[in-house]
Write an enzyme that holds these catalytic residues in place. Structure first.
Site: not given
Ligand SMILES: *Cc1c(COP(=O)(O)O)cnc(C)c1O
Length: 429
Positions: A107
């Site tokens: 993210k």
């Molecule tokens: C947020 C997150 C996800 C999921 O991603 P999305 O875009 O919400 O599908 C998967 N793995 C980790 C480690 C995350 O932080």
């Protein structure tokens, strides 16, 4: 670029308005009016392009004139300052490591891009924007780090007391400056409810400009398309057809991958790999969308019962179920299978996968790679972020990376918050 609301009951807006508002006034998600494929020459010469150039070429149509080329490239230079390597795990199967950023989860790119765009739009404005976000773990840390010190922006993060890991809590609570963490007496769904309520509460929105930093925000969501293009750049010379398996919760990451495909990126198939929160898996079987409350798992960043971005995925396939099915599959796995996969990967190759990556790996196995295909699962977080579960499952000790080491001894500062009334008092104080 103009954006329209997927509820079709709100005016079109520009990129900057969509970023500042987050959600359209009719509560619909914003979606680009058009997606124009890149010229073939871009993909033919991609190995000669830097990450910043790739980022610029792929995102510029979504931004339009509102950020000039030089400033946009400066933003990208800053956002993309770490690696995105594909690591071979088995024959014709590898992992795209997205955890080399400051908070060690994928993210970081979206959060940093959104922060810098908001900072750019706000630089000459008097009014502040307040980013209000609920987190089950990783979003909060990436958003806090991404927005730290950005002028004109205050960040308020709600997290459920006792439900995030120690490292995740430190990433939220030790920064200070324009970042405030509220420790909510409840679960993630309570935090999410409080945030939603605040967005709808006129007595708050009359006083301040609130926006969200979840993947519903286009500036958080769209830059994730870079990952898929960076992977292609590294894998092109293998001459295989690429299959991506994406550990999915809110389905923002995989949805951005599908946007990359629309831009012309050669991708054979997309796999959404989920834990037992399997709303989309059931949809692919029955074509009925039937969301359920989320259930806790060891891959907690994917504990989502009603994934916000799935509506965008359907839109990308013109709401045609058959066309979606031809390009996209979904599989779900329980914690037991996830731990088995972590053990298997470690035993075979010494590679330490975190629970989310392991779910992605399982997605490729359920799909069954065919001759001429290369499967990539996205490693969305560094295993250290799920330290207890990884060390316990693999019976190993993980070295704490420098980024994390730095925050281990800092003091956690947070405001305990019981309910919506206390949130409101805090915002209006
Ligand atoms: C947020 C997150 C996800 C999921 O991603 P999305 O875009 O919400 O599908 C998967 N793995 C980790 C480690 C995350 O932080």
């Amino acid at each position: 670029m103009q954006y329209y609301s997927l509820h079709n009951n709100a005016p079109n807006v520009s990129f900057s308005e969509a970023v500042i508002k987050g959600l359209a006034p009719d509560k619909g998600l914003y979606f680009p009016k058009s997606i124009t494929p890149l010229p073939q020459s871009f993909f033919d010469s991609i190995e000669n392009l830097s990450h910043v150039e790739i980022g610029y070429q792929t995102i510029k149509q979504f931004i339009g004139e509102e950020i000039p080329e030089k400033e946009l490239k400066d933003i990208l230079e800053d956002v993309l300052s770490f690696d995105f390597p594909v690591v071979d795990i088995e024959e014709n199967l590898g992992t795209l490591e997205l955890f080399h950023g400051p908070t060690m989860a994928f993210k970081d790119v979206g959060a940093r891009f959104m922060a810098r765009c908001l900072g750019y739009f706000n630089q000459n404005k008097e009014d502040k924007v307040t980013v209000l976000v609920a987190t089950s773990g990783d979003t909060g840390g990436a958003v806090a780090q991404g927005f730290l010190g950005v002028k004109g922006v205050d960040v308020v993060i709600l997290y459920p007391s006792g439900k995030v890991s120690d490292i995740q809590e430190r990433q939220l609570t030790t920064l200070g400056q324009n970042i405030t963490a509220l420790e909510v007496d409840g679960v993630f769904d309570d935090c999410q409810e409080m945030v939603k309520k605040a967005f709808l509460d006129q007595s708050i929105t009359d006083q301040m400009q609130l926006t969200s930093a979840n993947s519903i925000n286009i500036a958080r969501w769209l830059p994730q398309l870079f990952y898929f293009v960076f992977a292609y750049k590294q894998l092109k010379s293998k001459g295989k057809e690429i299959v991506f398996s994406v550990p999915s919760g809110n389905f923002g990451n995989i949805c951005a991958g599908i946007v990359a495909h629309k831009l012309g990126l050669p991708v054979k198939h997309f796999i959404a790999a989920t834990n037992i929160n399997d709303t989309v898996v059931r949809f692919m079987e029955t074509s009925q969308y039937d969301p359920k409350p989320s259930v806790s798992t060891i891959s907690n960043a994917m504990d989502v019962g009603n994934p916000s971005n799935f509506i965008r995925i359907q839109q990308l396939f013109d709401n045609n179920f058959q066309s979606l099915k031809n390009n996209f599959s979904a599989f779900s796995f329980d914690d037991k299978a996830t731990k088995e996969a972590m053990k298997k990967i470690y035993k075979q190759t010494q590679y330490v996968a975190d629970p989310h990556g392991a779910v992605g790996y399982l997605g490729l196995k359920s799909y069954g790679l065919k001759k001429g295909e290369y499967g990539v699962f996205l490693e969305t977080a560094h295993p250290v972020k799920f330290l207890d579960i990884v060390e316990e499952t693999l019976c190993i000790k993980i070295q704490i990376p420098e980024q994390i080491q730095k925050i281990m001894n800092k003091q956690k500062i947070r405001i305990k918050t019981k309910d919506y009334k206390e949130l409101k008092e805090f915002l209006l104080h």
